[in-house]
Scaffold this motif. Structure first.
Motif, PDB file in Angstrom:
ATOM      1  N   LEU A  34       0.848  -1.194   0.000  1.00 53.70           N
ATOM      2  CA  LEU A  34       0.000   0.000   0.000  1.00 53.70           C
ATOM      3  C   LEU A  34       0.883   1.244   0.000  1.00 53.70           C
ATOM      4  O   LEU A  34       1.171   1.836   1.046  1.00 53.70           O
ATOM      5  N   LEU A  87      -6.488   5.766  -4.892  1.00 54.54           N
ATOM      6  CA  LEU A  87      -6.254   4.337  -4.650  1.00 54.54           C
ATOM      7  C   LEU A  87      -5.831   3.641  -5.943  1.00 54.54           C
ATOM      8  O   LEU A  87      -6.328   3.952  -7.023  1.00 54.54           O
ATOM      9  N   PHE A 103      -4.198  -2.026  -4.282  1.00 49.79           N
ATOM     10  CA  PHE A 103      -4.639  -1.852  -2.900  1.00 49.79           C
ATOM     11  C   PHE A 103      -5.842  -2.734  -2.559  1.00 49.79           C
ATOM     12  O   PHE A 103      -6.032  -3.128  -1.409  1.00 49.79           O
TER      13      PHE A 103
END
Length: 614
Positions: free
Chosen positions: A486, A495, A499
């Motif tokens: 991450l 994002l 992820f």
């Protein structure tokens, strides 16, 4: 006058020459026959009969015969050419014919005699082959070789021939074992049950380079034809005879199906002798239907009589065995039916609710109890059917119907589940439609069991995630705290696809750890990291500038200032943490159990991390 005298002497001279020749010819032939005969005898090495025949006619040699191979023919011709004193050789030599396919067979002609027919390799003499094949024959069994010499035999012919000779001894007179190039075949009738088993075992291991082709061997005939299947603590055992390998496979399949994982021991042997008119497959089906009623005991066939003996699985099985023995396949008659029944222990009953049916299994004490259970279920049927697989047996615990009725009342409130009675224990397991119903059932269950019974309830809400203990939650979140995947792109709080698997795992763990509160800490970019350049827009079209006037210098472009270092964004870690929190909220984590970590938690952090706060 002199010439007349010379001519008058010619007849006398010719007569003297003829007389000398006639007198010398026997000596010349004898001088040629001795070395030529030695050459002919030399062609009979290794037990073979000499194939070369030589006759001296005066000073000429007449050679005839068929050589087993070209090299032997060339050697014989060279040796004859070297015999001193011969004038010429009348060559009538040739090669043994080459046969394709090369065939050879051994016929069990009589109890004391085996005949060899077809062709034998020319390079192996008749006597040598007889010595080789006859070495292992039992006393009183002789060989008669009527095979003819030929070329084209397969390599390892002797090994294949010895193998066939051994197999034909397993069979009765009239049998044949044959070789066709490298394919072996056997036909006849087995001399005994043991001989048939030995033949089948041998044919599974032919000599190197050979394959087994057609096998037309009838098993031996036995009387009486017997068979049995026994069931006990160690599994199922099969004894006696079976009519064929296909029938053996069908019996084994039926035994393994009934055994349900316990061992099956097969000592059956193949033989003929099942009385005519009996269908072996129908007999197998009926025999194992009877064995299914036996806890310990056997089902046996003696000729055409089928018997059932032992301890039955329950009282109902005794009656079923009597009925089954009265409806046997054609040609099979009833023998002894001696089954005893004892109380069933432990006493088990299960009522399972599935998507479209209530299924009953186990034992009930009598037909009245069976009818009562079906009546109890009837008000709860909404299109479902009842599948009743219960059997009747003694040994039911006190208040069995009360326990089952109470359990069915709970089962009716579940989406899916089952009620199980084991002696005086009642267990209810399954899924409720709502969390509230699952909690209510668990709270009220203790009040519904009959006096003296134990009750166990394992009911969860449909789709509920199994809960983890606090220690397991801490260990799992500790591993996620070091998750390196991450990491946002420089300057971005969006994002990435990488992820999502990790975030979905966090959401699942949060559901399994309801006592935990999760904090998400974002991260900053390493010092000196520049954000990715913004995409360039296409330049607007410009008009062409006129050329500079003669004598006037063109204007120099003004240099742009050098790029300035990127200024760190102090709110970037918080925006990144907020993006992850937003995703997890949408994944179902309650708002009071997920939050972004304080700003100082992102100091010197280069990847997103999770922390558990109980």
């Amino acid at each position: 006058m002199r010439s007349i005298g010379w001519l008058a002497g010619l007849p006398l001279l010719a007569g003297a020459w003829v007389a000398a020749t006639i007198a010398a010819e026997p000596r010349l032939e004898s001088a040629l026959e001795v070395p030529a005969g030695a050459i002919a005898s030399g062609t009979g090495r290794d037990g073979a009969e000499p194939w070369l025949r030589v006759e001296a006619r005066g000073r000429d040699l007449v050679a005839s015969g068929e050589a087993p191979m070209q090299a032997a023919l060339d050697d014989a011709r060279a040796a004859l050419a070297a015999v001193p004193g011969h004038r010429r050789i009348l060559d009538r030599l040739g090669l043994v014919a080459e046969i394709s396919p090369f065939t050879w067979a051994v016929v069990h002609r009589a109890p004391d005699r085996l005949d060899l027919i077809g062709h034998r390799p020319a390079e192996i003499g008749r006597a040598a082959l007889a010595d080789s094949l006859g070495a292992g024959l039992p006393a009183g069994l002789s060989l008669r070789d009527a095979a003819r010499a030929a070329r084209g035999a397969p390599d390892n012919f002797s090994e294949g021939a010895r193998f066939l000779l051994a197999q034909v001894q397993h069979l009765k007179p009239g049998a044949t074992a044959a070789m066709r190039d490298r394919t072996l075949s056997v036909h006849g009738e087995a001399a005994s049950v043991e001989a048939y088993a030995g033949l089948k075992a041998d044919l599974a291991r032919p000599p190197a380079g050979f394959t087994v082709g057609e096998v037309g061997v009838e098993p031996a005939l036995v009387s009486p034809f017997t068979w049995s299947a026994s069931r006990g603590p160690d599994g199922i055992r099969l004894d006696g005879y079976t009519v064929s390998e296909a029938d053996r496979a069908a019996i084994l399949a039926a035994a393994r199906l009934l055994a349900d994982g316990v061992p099956v021991t097969d000592t059956m042997r193949t033989a003929r002798g099942l009385p005519a008119g009996i269908d072996a497959r129908a007999l197998t089906d009926r025999a194992f239907a009877a064995l299914a009623l036996v806890r310990e005991g056997s089902v046996s066939l003696d000729g055409a009589v089928l018997s059932i003996r032992g301890a039955a699985i329950d009282g109902q099985a005794v009656r079923e065995a009597e009925s089954l023995a009265g409806a046997l396949p054609a040609g099979v008659s009833r023998g002894t039916v001696a089954l005893t029944a004892s109380r069933v222990s432990p006493y088990l009953v299960t009522v399972r609710r599935g998507p479209d049916a209530f299924t009953l299994t186990g034992h009930l004490p009598d037909a009245e109890a069976r009818a009562a259970i079906r009546a109890t279920l009837r008000p709860f049927l909404y299109g479902e059917r009842i599948v009743d697989r219960t059997r009747l047996a003694e040994g039911a615990p006190p208040a069995l119907l009360d326990g089952l009725t109470a359990g069915i009342g709970i089962l009716a409130q579940l989406a899916e589940g089952e009620v199980t009675v084991r002696d005086q224990s009642l267990r209810v397991a399954g899924e409720g439609l709502y969390p509230e119903s699952a909690r209510r059932i668990a709270a009220e269950a203790a009040r519904i069991a009959p006096p003296g019974w134990r009750i166990d309830v394992a009911v969860e809400a449909r789709g509920a995630t199994p809960l983890r203990d606090p220690a397991a939650c801490r260990e799992t979140f500790a591993a996620l705290a070091a998750e390196p995947t991450l990491r946002f792109d420089p300057g971005s709080a969006d994002l990435k696809a990488a992820f999502y698997p990790v975030l979905d795992e966090v959401a699942g763990l949060a559901r399994a750890c309801p006592q935990a509160r999760i904090e998400v800490a974002g991260h900053d970019d390493p010092p000196g990291t520049a954000p990715p350049p913004a995409p360039k827009e296409a330049p607007a079209p410009t008009k062409a500038k006129p050329a500079a006037k003669p004598g006037k210098q063109a204007e120099k472009p003004v240099p742009k200032p050098a790029d300035t270092p990127a200024i760190p964004d102090p709110g970037l870690p918080q925006r990144r943490a907020a993006a992850i929190v937003d995703y997890l909220l949408k994944a179902g984590i309650p708002a009071d159990r997920i939050a972004a970590a304080p700003a100082e938690a992102a100091a010197d952090r280069r990847a997103v991390a999770f922390a558990l706060r109980s």
